[in-house]
Design an enzyme around this catalytic site. Structure first.
Site, PDB file in Angstrom:
ATOM      1  N   SER A 268     -39.981  64.311  84.195  1.00  0.00           N
ATOM      2  CA  SER A 268     -40.317  64.932  85.472  1.00  0.00           C
ATOM      3  C   SER A 268     -39.976  63.992  86.619  1.00  0.00           C
ATOM      4  O   SER A 268     -39.927  62.765  86.452  1.00  0.00           O
ATOM      5  CB  SER A 268     -41.812  65.255  85.532  1.00  0.00           C
ATOM      6  OG  SER A 268     -42.578  64.072  85.747  1.00  0.00           O
ATOM      7  N   ASP A 269     -39.724  64.556  87.792  1.00  0.00           N
ATOM      8  CA  ASP A 269     -39.678  63.730  88.985  1.00  0.00           C
ATOM      9  C   ASP A 269     -41.089  63.189  89.226  1.00  0.00           C
ATOM     10  O   ASP A 269     -42.070  63.681  88.666  1.00  0.00           O
ATOM     11  CB  ASP A 269     -39.172  64.543  90.180  1.00  0.00           C
ATOM     12  CG  ASP A 269     -38.548  63.671  91.253  1.00  0.00           C
ATOM     13  OD1 ASP A 269     -38.818  62.449  91.276  1.00  0.00           O
ATOM     14  OD2 ASP A 269     -37.778  64.197  92.076  1.00  0.00           O
ATOM     15  N   ALA A 270     -41.198  62.155  90.068  1.00  0.00           N
ATOM     16  CA  ALA A 270     -42.492  61.518  90.293  1.00  0.00           C
ATOM     17  C   ALA A 270     -43.492  62.519  90.864  1.00  0.00           C
ATOM     18  O   ALA A 270     -43.271  63.092  91.932  1.00  0.00           O
ATOM     19  CB  ALA A 270     -42.343  60.330  91.234  1.00  0.00           C
ATOM     20  N   ALA A 272     -44.093  65.446  89.887  1.00  0.00           N
ATOM     21  CA  ALA A 272     -43.682  66.852  89.803  1.00  0.00           C
ATOM     22  C   ALA A 272     -44.577  67.662  88.868  1.00  0.00           C
ATOM     23  O   ALA A 272     -44.662  68.890  89.008  1.00  0.00           O
ATOM     24  CB  ALA A 272     -42.225  66.949  89.343  1.00  0.00           C
TER      25      ALA A 272
END
Length: 709
Positions: A268-270, A272
């Site tokens: 995941s993005d940070a 997210a």
């Protein structure tokens, strides 16, 4: 009384089957994951981020497994991790139109990241930016010139981006048949490209996209990344048609794994995962969220340094019957498969990459490559017979503007740390040509809200040559920070006009140097005959001054500009659709009909090229590639690179198609006076059109190849 004496032998980690190098990879991974408890798996899937709680993934002492950090940034150098060679920002590398250059920059970056990793492991150091799994490259499509992260991309074209992405992946990961040097992680997946903060937050945005635009604009570069062998994909913050990307089964399983055959892991993005609850309100608790994400195909959470990240609830999801233990174990296998191929569980001597040491950091070869990359990224946008410079023509020289000596802002986002020893600015470059140069910043921040015109006027008055250095930097456009418009920031335009006016008395030649990512409104400079040359330099990083010096003088190899704009520069911002409108209508050169200041693929040279032959297959069976060649002669007085671009258009497609589509390109060296032939192929894939009923099809009919030369 009997006393039973137990002698416990020390653990020999080599006894585990997952350390048996003669076994197939899958058998080793299955053995390792089969030994883990659910509590151990929970920790491995939850610690993909930064900070003391965000990562690294913790050690498993009973199996002899060390901690591992997943968060390394390798966009164009080892970012935020101490000394490392810094290469130009990605948008500049995109402007090079050179797959070979991107490959070599990624290769150098991978070597430095691996060398540091080996040193960290030798010292038992783990944590932020100490791993060899990279959150790079960024391959989102520039769909709006105001997006703050345009600088991290390769531009607006899916084909260009896909080719460069594939070369980055191959360059970074290496070509050893057994081991990966450092693994790539293509991001942000998907339908992502603004807004960051204007007019709404990226954390809650729902990108409404048609199936055709999704398939023809936003997905192709990621497919190229997968075909090139990337081991990781990062899912983005946004929703796609109502479903968060990191919980989107259609995206992460149906397309990514089933259609494309991706075998790696999704991170995941940070934060997210957290925003699925707090911003999207798609779920309202961590158990349902981790269930949705794991079932969709997300393997690793990059939390915002939380004590209790969402993926901590994976065990509870199993207990409540919302996930099966097999689903969880199969998910974590993707993580250990990559760690195994990075060589973590094999004797170091088996991997050729373990021999890389710290001597390669900022080595002569890498610093020379940084200069070459910067030169190849420059785009000459206007030249009234001023460049290249003849030193003897100019006795008094001035350089002004907030980017003339703004060391930090020359690097852009996600750069290697600035090393003063190897960093040169435009001021350094100009003063290396003329010993006496007058300098004034005019405004000491790129916002340029406080401007001192008298300093600029004093510096340029009486000069014969004036360099004006303007732009944005991360102060104006960056992650989390969109541009409100395309105007030069603050009073920068006034600074330019003041410099031009003050230089008129001596007939000074004025050269505008731009340091930015997204397009800017420089109409005044383009139209003014008193601005004699304009060059776009993007964010060249450590080699800025040295690369500029060589290009200004056409000194040595690669010094004749051949960069091309990877983004269309609109003439009027009010012709561009709203940032939140995800239709591709009136976006990029492929669909826009509005007036442009500079088109995609535009760039001048110090020399001229004459094209006399374009040969192409006249008829092809659907599903076959088209082959062709183009011949041209360098008629100027400089050996130079030429960027050859081949486009197609459809004459009778039954569905909506781009008005033009780039299908082949390369940066070709052309010696002066020599006839050069460049062979190309147009893949059947590039000729296909998307139909909602049949998917990708190649329709019978006529295609027209165009050259932009």
């Amino acid at each position: 009384m009997f006393i039973l004496l137990l002698v416990v032998a020390p653990l020999v980690v080599g006894d585990f089957a997952f350390r048996n190098t003669s076994l197939p990879w899958d058998d080793r991974v299955n053995d390792l994951v089969g030994r883990l408890t659910l509590d151990e798996i929970k920790l491995q899937m939850s610690r993909g981020g930064a900070g003391p709680q965000g990562g690294p993934a913790p050690a498993i002492p009973r199996l002899g497994i060390n901690p591992y950090s997943w968060n390394t940034e390798c966009l164009r150098g080892d970012a935020g991790a101490g000394d490392a060679t810094s290469f130009p920002q990605a948008i500049g590398l995109g402007a090079s139109f050179s797959p070979d250059l991107i490959f070599r920059v990624a290769q150098a970056t991978g070597e430095e990241v691996r060398a540091k990793f080996t040193d960290y492991m030798r010292k038992g150091q783990y944590g932020d930016h100490k791993g060899i799994s990279c959150f790079s490259p960024v391959i989102n499509i520039v769909r709006d010139p105001r997006w703050g992260r345009n600088q991290e991309t390769y531009g607006e074209d899916p084909f260009l981006t896909g080719v460069l992405a594939a070369n980055f992946v191959k360059g970074l990961q290496g070509n050893d048949p057994r081991y990966i040097r450092a693994n790539a992680g293509c991001k942000h997946f998907n339908v992502h490209g603004g807004p960051e903060n204007i007019p709404v937050s990226r954390f809650s945005f729902d990108a409404k996209v048609s199936e055709r635009d999704w398939r023809t604009t936003f997905l192709p570069a990621f497919c190229s990344c997968v075909k090139a062998g990337t081991y990781s994909i990062m899912c983005s913050y946004n929703r796609i048609n109502g479903v968060p990307a990191c919980a989107n089964k259609k995206l992460l399983t149906d397309i990514l794994r089933t259609e494309w055959g991706f075998k790696g892991y999704v991170v995941s993005d940070a934060a997210a995962i957290e925003v699925i609850i707090s911003e999207h309100h798609y779920t309202n608790n961590s158990v349902d969220t981790v269930t949705a994400c794991v079932k969709a195909g997300c393997n690793l959470e990059l939390s915002p340094n939380l004590d209790q990240p969402v993926f901590y609830s994976v065990g509870d999801a199993v207990k409540q019957g919302k996930l099966t233990e097999d689903e969880v174990r199969n998910s974590v296998k993707k993580l250990f498969n990559v760690r195994m191929r990075l060589g973590e569980f094999d004797p170091p001597a088996m991997s050729p990459y373990s021999k890389l040491d710290l001597s390669i950091i900022q080595s002569d070869a890498h610093r020379n490559l940084s200069v070459e990359a910067a030169m190849k990224s420059f785009v000459l946008m206007k030249n009234q017979k001023v460049l290249p410079l003849k030193i003897s023509n100019y006795k008094k020289v001035a350089i002004v503007g907030p980017m003339a000596s703004n060391t930090q802002q020359l690097f852009g986002d996600f750069s290697s740390d600035m090393n003063p020893k190897y960093t040169t600015t435009p001021l350094h470059g100009v003063t290396s040509i003329w010993s006496t140069v007058r300098y004034a910043a005019g405004c000491y921040h790129n916002t340029c809200t406080r401007y001192t015109p008298y300093d600029v006027q004093a510096a340029v008055t009486g000069s014969h040559l004036i360099f004006v250095c303007l732009g944005t930097g991360t102060e104006i456009e960056s992650e989390g920070n969109d541009k409100a418009n395309l105007d030069l920031p603050g009073q920068q335009l006034q600074l330019l006009q003041d410099a031009v006016t003050a230089g008129q008395a001596t007939g000074a030649k004025v050269i505008l140097l731009l340091f930015n990512a997204g397009p800017l409104n420089i109409t005044w400079a383009v139209e003014s005959p008193k601005v004699h040359a304009i060059m776009e330099l993007f964010f060249p990083a450590q080699a800025t001054g040295e690369a500029l010096r060589r290009v200004l003088l056409a000194e040595g190899p690669n010094s004749v500009p051949a960069g091309r704009l990877p983004i269309t520069w609109p003439m009027y911002m009010d012709t561009v659709p709203d940032m939140t409108n995800y239709s591709m209508v009136e976006r990029t050169y492929r669909y826009a009909t509005y007036p442009v200041l500079f088109p995609f693929g535009y760039g001048l040279s110090y020399t001229s090229f004459f094209y006399d032959i374009l040969e192409c297959t006249a008829q092809v069976t659907a599903g076959d590639d088209i082959t062709g060649s183009v011949s041209f002669r360098n008629r100027g007085s400089f050996d130079a690179d030429e960027v050859v671009q081949v486009y197609i258009s459809w004459s009778n497609a039954t569905v909506e198609v781009p008005q033009l589509q780039l299908v082949a390109f390369d940066r070709v060296f052309a010696p002066q006076g020599v006839q050069t032939q460049w062979d190309f192929a147009i893949s059947a894939e590039s000729m296909a059109v998307w139909t909602d009923k049949k998917g990708w099809v190649v329709e019978p009919g006529e295609l027209f190849p165009y050259g932009q030369f």
